[in-house]
Enzyme design. Structure first.
Site, PDB file in Angstrom:
ATOM      1  N   GLU A 159      49.811   2.874 -89.642  1.00  0.00           N
ATOM      2  CA  GLU A 159      50.615   4.046 -89.980  1.00  0.00           C
ATOM      3  C   GLU A 159      50.437   5.243 -89.059  1.00  0.00           C
ATOM      4  O   GLU A 159      50.136   6.346 -89.501  1.00  0.00           O
ATOM      5  CB  GLU A 159      50.310   4.455 -91.438  1.00  0.00           C
ATOM      6  CG  GLU A 159      50.498   3.302 -92.412  1.00  0.00           C
ATOM      7  CD  GLU A 159      50.206   3.683 -93.867  1.00  0.00           C
ATOM      8  OE1 GLU A 159      49.674   4.774 -94.101  1.00  0.00           O
ATOM      9  OE2 GLU A 159      50.521   2.866 -94.753  1.00  0.00           O
ATOM     10  N   GLU A 264      52.330  -6.638 -96.230  1.00  0.00           N
ATOM     11  CA  GLU A 264      51.982  -6.081 -97.546  1.00  0.00           C
ATOM     12  C   GLU A 264      53.178  -6.166 -98.493  1.00  0.00           C
ATOM     13  O   GLU A 264      53.574  -5.181 -99.116  1.00  0.00           O
ATOM     14  CB  GLU A 264      51.550  -4.603 -97.399  1.00  0.00           C
ATOM     15  CG  GLU A 264      50.467  -4.394 -96.364  1.00  0.00           C
ATOM     16  CD  GLU A 264      49.966  -2.948 -96.271  1.00  0.00           C
ATOM     17  OE1 GLU A 264      50.326  -2.115 -97.145  1.00  0.00           O
ATOM     18  OE2 GLU A 264      49.220  -2.655 -95.331  1.00  0.00           O
TER      19      GLU A 264
HETATM   20  C1  XIL Z   1      46.328   0.573-101.177  1.00  0.00           C
HETATM   21  C2  XIL Z   1      45.477  -0.257-102.105  1.00  0.00           C
HETATM   22  O1  XIL Z   1      46.258  -1.300-102.602  1.00  0.00           O
HETATM   23  C3  XIL Z   1      44.939   0.574-103.229  1.00  0.00           C
HETATM   24  O2  XIL Z   1      44.029  -0.165-104.004  1.00  0.00           O
HETATM   25  C4  XIL Z   1      44.245   1.815-102.674  1.00  0.00           C
HETATM   26  O3  XIL Z   1      43.840   2.647-103.732  1.00  0.00           O
HETATM   27  C5  XIL Z   1      45.173   2.564-101.738  1.00  0.00           C
HETATM   28  O4  XIL Z   1      45.625   1.711-100.730  1.00  0.00           O
HETATM   29  N1  XIL Z   1      49.636   0.692 -97.272  1.00  0.00           N
HETATM   30  C6  XIL Z   1      48.460   0.141 -96.834  1.00  0.00           C
HETATM   31  C7  XIL Z   1      47.457  -0.331 -97.816  1.00  0.00           C
HETATM   32  O5  XIL Z   1      48.303  -0.080 -95.609  1.00  0.00           O
HETATM   33  O6  XIL Z   1      46.140  -0.234 -97.318  1.00  0.00           O
HETATM   34  C8  XIL Z   1      47.582   0.393 -99.138  1.00  0.00           C
HETATM   35  O7  XIL Z   1      46.668  -0.202-100.061  1.00  0.00           O
HETATM   36  C9  XIL Z   1      49.014   0.340 -99.632  1.00  0.00           C
HETATM   37  C10 XIL Z   1      49.931   1.016 -98.644  1.00  0.00           C
END
Ligand code: XIL
Length: 723
Positions: A159, A264
Site C-alpha cells: 500500500e 486478499e
Molecule cells: C487486517 C487483518 O485482517 C486484521 O486482523 C488486522 O487487525 C488489520 O489488518 N489489507 C492488508 C491486510 O494488507 O494486512 C489487512 O489485514 C487487511 C487490509
C-alpha cells in the site's frame, strides 16, 4: 486358442493401463483449480496452530497456499528495536510446511501495524533517511533471512500508493523518499534471492490508483529491481468492481512482465458510505441502525448474489491463469473476518466461502463449479489432482513409423521450442509457424516430467535436434534443484557443495522420437559408465549433433571436476540414443558451460556461457581446435546462459537465443545474425518481435524444425490452435 485368449488379455491389460480410469470430480478448491491456480487463505493464530477446530479440516483440504493474517507484520514480529517475536511466525511456517503449502510472507514494509518507534530515534526524534534505511534493511534481512527457502513469496511493500495514484505520504516516503520501495526489494532479494517478491495494494481496479501503481512497477522493472509479482488485494464490494474491470487490471499489470496474484480476496456484503469505499485500514465509520442488516444471517437472495459474484471473478482468474499464480482469500469463515470490524466495528459480515458454522456457502459451490465447468470446456474432463496429461508415451523400443521419411530443409514449415521451468522440474514444448510467435502445445503444462524421467526426479536444460534419420533427439540434465525441499534427498544436493559444487548431478536423460508422441527413454550415468573419467562432480547441459565425419550422433555436454570450473566434452551415441558409446573427450576449454555448436559455411560456431555471459569460439573441426573470442556476445547487462541457435527457414538469418536468467522474471533473449559476427538485438520474449501466446519465463531452451504436416499433427494431438 488359449494363446490367443492370453494375447487378448494382455492387449486388454495394456489398453486398460493406457486409458486411466475417469477421474473423480474434485470437491475441494485446490483440486478443482489445480494445476491452473493455487488457492489459499490468510490464517489467524488459532488456525495455523490447529486450535480452531471449525476450520482445521477445511484448510487442510482446500488450500495449497497460505498467508499470515497478522503474525509477520512489523508490530507483531518486531515489537521493539532489539526485540523480535518469532514464535507465532515460526508456527505459521511450520504449519505450511507440514501441509506442503506455498507459504507467503505478509508484509515487510507498510505504513500500518508498524510501531511509531520504527521512525524515531531513542529521543523520539524522526530518524534520518540513512538511519531509517538501515533499520528497514535490518528488519528485512532478519525476517526474510530467518525463513529463507521456506517462505516462498513476500509482500515486500504494501500500500505505497494513495487512492488518487500519487505516492502515499507515509513515514517511509516522507523520511526516505521515492526510492524506499526499490530499496526494500533490493534488501529482500539480498536476503533470499530465490523468493518471489511482490508489490501489494488495494483498489488497483480504480483507474487513478492503477495508473500510479502501473507507473511504479514499470519504473521498478526498468531499473532492474527484482520484482516478480503484484498482489491485487481484492477486497471487493458486492457491486464493484465489475469482472471486466478486474480482467483489465490483471492484463495491465501482466503486460509489464509481472505475475498477478489475488492476495486478499473477500466480498463485502454490507452497506458502505461512499467516503469509505477503500480498504484503507485507517478509515473507520460509526454504525447506525441501517448499517448492520444481516445480523441474523444472509438472506437466500444475497447468498445467490454473492455466489454469482464469486463465480464471475474466478472465471476471470481462470481465463487469466497463465498470467497469475494464486488466489488467496482473506480468511476462511465469516465468523473470523476483518470485515466484521472494518470499517465499522462489531457488525456481522458474510464475505467468505464458509459461514460461521464452518458450512460451505452457495458461494463455495459456485467457485468449485466454475473450475469444473471451465476445465470441461477448455481442457477435457475435470481431473482431481492430476494435472493436464503430458500427451506423450514412453516406449521400450522405438520403431520408425511406416512411410516416415527424413524431411529436408525445404520441407520445413515451422519451429519447435523445448524449454523447462524450475517450478515443475519438467520440460515443455512450444511451436511456431513463423519463428516469431510461439505457443506452448500443452497450454503451458509440462510434457517431460522429471519425476518420471530422472533419477533425481527433475529434468533441466532440454535440447532438441533432428538427426539425418529425421528423428527428434532430446537430451536433458538429470537434476532436481529443490530435492531437499521436496523430500527426495537429505542434503541440498547429492554430495557436499564445498566438495562438488552446485548441482553435482551425473546423469543425462536421452530420448528419441519420430512423432513427438512416442519416445524412447534412457537415463545415462556418465560417471559409472566411464570409471576412467575419475571422480567427476557434475555432468550436465547435453546437446546432440550429427558428426558427418564419423556418421554418428554425438552428444556434447559440460563436466566439472571439483566444485569450480568446467569444460565441454563430447562422446558418440548408439543409433537408438540410449547411451554414450565412447568415453567422453575434451571438446573445448571453456571455463564455462552450456556449449552449443552450429555448422556454418564449413566451420563450427561454438557458443557457451562463462562468467554468466555468452561467449563464442570457432573451429574448422567439430571436436576441437576452437579459437575463442575475448568479448561478451549477447547484448544483455544481466546474467545470461544456455545459448542455442536456429535458422530462420528460407532466409540466411540465424537467431542466437539465450536464457536471460538475471531478468526478473527470467526470460529468453534473442539476437539475429547472417554471419555469426554482427548481431542485431531482438530483445526478449514479449518485449519485441519475439512473442509467446500462452506461457512465460521459459528457461534454457532450444529450437528445431517441423514440417507443416508435423505442426498440424501436434496441433491436433494436443488440441492447441497454432496460428
Ligand atoms: C487486517 C487483518 O485482517 C486484521 O486482523 C488486522 O487487525 C488489520 O489488518 N489489507 C492488508 C491486510 O494488507 O494486512 C489487512 O489485514 C487487511 C487490509
Amino acid at each position: 486358442m488359449k494363446r490367443l485368449a492370453l494375447a487378448l488379455l494382455v492387449v486388454a491389460a495394456i489398453s486398460a493401463h493406457a486409458q486411466p480410469p475417469a477421474p473423480a470430480t474434485p470437491t475441494t478448491l485446490k483440486d478443482a483449480y489445480s494445476p491452473y491456480l493455487r488457492v489459499g487463505a490468510a490464517l489467524n493464530n488459532a488456525q495455523f496452530e490447529e486450535r480452531d477446530l471449525l476450520t482445521k479440516d477445511i484448510i487442510a483440504a482446500n488450500f495449497n497456499t497460505i498467508s499470515p493474517e497478522n503474525v509477520l507484520k512489523w508490530e507483531v514480529v518486531q515489537p521493539g528495536v532489539d526485540k523480535y517475536n518469532f514464535d507465532p511466525a515460526d508456527k505459521y511456517v511450520a504449519f505450511g510446511e507440514k501441509h506442503h503449502m506455498f507459504i507467503v510472507g505478509h508484509c515487510l514494509v507498510w505504513h500500518s501495524q508498524t510501531p511509531r518507534w520504527v521512525f524515531e530515534d531513542a529521543d523520539g526524534k524522526p530518524l534520518t533517511r540513512d538511519a531509517l534505511l538501515a533499520r528497514m534493511r535490518d528488519h528485512i534481512h532478519t525476517i526474510v533471512g530467518r525463513y529463507k527457502g521456506r517462505i516462498q513469496g513476500w509482500d515486500v511493500v504494501n500500500e505505497a500508493i494513495a487512492d488518487d495514484g500519487s505516492m502515499r505520504q507515509s513515514n517511509w516516503y516522507k523520511i526516505i523518499g521515492d526510492d524506499f520501495i526499490a530499496k526494500a526489494f533490493e534488501y529482500a532479494h539480498e536476503a533470499d534471492p530465490a523468493a518471489e517478491l511482490y508489490y501489494n495494494d488495494y483498489s488497483l481496479e480504480n483507474e487513478a490508483k492503477r495508473k500510479g501503481a502501473l507507473a511504479l512497477v514499470k519504473k521498478l522493472k526498468a531499473a532492474g529491481i527484482p520484482i516478480n509479482g503484484v498482489g491485487l488485494q481484492g477486497h471487493m464490494k458486492i457491486d464493484r468492481p465489475t469482472p471486466a474491470v478486474e480482467a483489465q487490471t490483471i492484463e495491465d499489470f501482466a503486460a509489464l512482465g509481472v505475475r498477478v496474484n489475488i492476495s486478499e480476496l473477500d466480498i463485502d456484503v454490507l452497506p458502505r458510505t461512499s467516503v469509505l469505499d477503500s480498504a484503507d485500514v485507517s478509515a473507520t465509520a460509526k454504525g447506525d441502525s441501517n448499517s448492520n442488516p444481516y445480523k441474523d444471517g444472509l438472506p437466500e437472495e444475497m447468498q445467490q448474489r454473492l455466489a454469482q459474484r464469486y463465480a464471475e471473478f474466478f472465471q476471470v482468474f481462470l481465463e487469466h491463469s497463465n498470467q497469475m499464480g494464486r488466489i488467496t482469500l482473506w480468511g476462511v469463515d465469516d465468523g473470523h473476518t476483518w470485515l466484521n470490524n472494518f470499517p465499522t466495528r462489531g457488525r456481522t459480515n458474510h464475505p467468505l466461502l464458509w459461514d460461521r458454522q464452518g458450512k460451505p456457502k452457495p458461494a463455495f459451490f459456485a467457485v468449485l463449479k466454475t473450475a469444473i465447468d471451465w476445465k470441461a470446456a477448455h481442457r477435457g474432463p475435470a481431473t482431481s489432482t492430476t494435472p493436464r496429461p503430458t500427451g506423450i508415451e514412453l516406449v521400450k523400443t522405438l520403431t520408425k513409423p511406416k512411410g516416415f521419411r527424413a524431411p529436408m530443409e525445404k520441407d520445413f514449415g515451422g519451429y519447435l521450442l523445448v524449454y523447462f521451468k524450475d517450478q515443475t522440474q519438467a520440460a515443455y514444448l512450444a511451436a511456431s509457424k513463423d519463428g516469431y510467435t510461439f505457443t506452448d502445445i500443452n497450454d503451458g503444462q509440462p510434457i517431460f516430467l522429471g519425476a518420471e524421467l530422472a533419477e533425481q526426479k527433475g529434468v533441466r536444460d532440454p535440447h532438441i535436434t533432428r538427426g539425418p534419420d529425421g528423428a527428434f533427439y532430446l537430451a536433458m540434465t538429470d537434476l532436481h534443484i529443490f530435492g531437499q525441499r521436496a523430500g527426495i534427498f537429505k542434503t541440498p544436493f547429492q554430495r557436499p557443495v564445498e566438495e562438488c559444487g552446485w548441482g553435482n548431478n551425473r546423469a543425462l536423460v536421452l530420448m528419441k522420437s519420430y512423432d513427438l508422441i512416442h519416445w524412447s527413454h534412457s537415463d545415462f550415468r556418465v560417471d559409472t559408465a566411464f570409471p576412467a573419467l575419475g571422480n567427476i562432480c557434475t555432468a550436465w547441459a547435453p546437446e546432440t549433433i550429427y558428426d558427418p565425419a564419423k556418421k554418428k550422433m554425438m552428444v556434447y555436454f559440460t563436466m566439472r571436476y571439483g566444485p569450480k570450473g568446467s569444460d565441454v566434452y563430447y562422446a558418440y551415441t548408439d543409433p537408438a540414443f540410449t547411451r554414450l558409446e565412447t568415453k567422453p573427450e575434451l571438446l573445448a576449454h571453456t571455463d564455462g558451460a552450456d556449449g552449443d555448436i552450429t555448422p556454418f559455411h564449413g566451420k563450427y560456431e561454438l557458443y557457451f556461457v562463462s562468467d554468466a555471459k555468452i561467449r563464442h569460439g570457432v573451429s574448422s573441426t567439430l571436436t576441437g581446435g576452437y579459437q575463442m573470442d575475448p568479448q561478451r556476445i549477447d547484448p544483455e547487462k544481466v546474467s545470461t546462459e544456455a545459448p542455442t541457435t536456429f535458422k530462420r527457414l528460407g532466409t540466411d538469418k540465424y537467431v542466437l537465443m539465450y536464457d536471460v536468467y538475471g531478468a526478473r522474471p527470467s526470460n529468453m533473449g534473442f539476437s539475429e545474425t547472417t554471419d555469426f559476427q554482427q548481431f542485431t538485438n531482438l530483445g526478449r520474449f514479449n518485449e519485441g518481435v519475439m512473442k509467446t501466446t500462452n506461457f512465460t519465463s521459459p528457461k534454457h531452451g532450444a529450437v528445431t524444425y517441423l514440417t507443416a504436416a508435423e505442426l498440424k499433427a501436434i496441433a491436433d494431438h494436443w488440441h492447441v490452435p497454432l496460428q
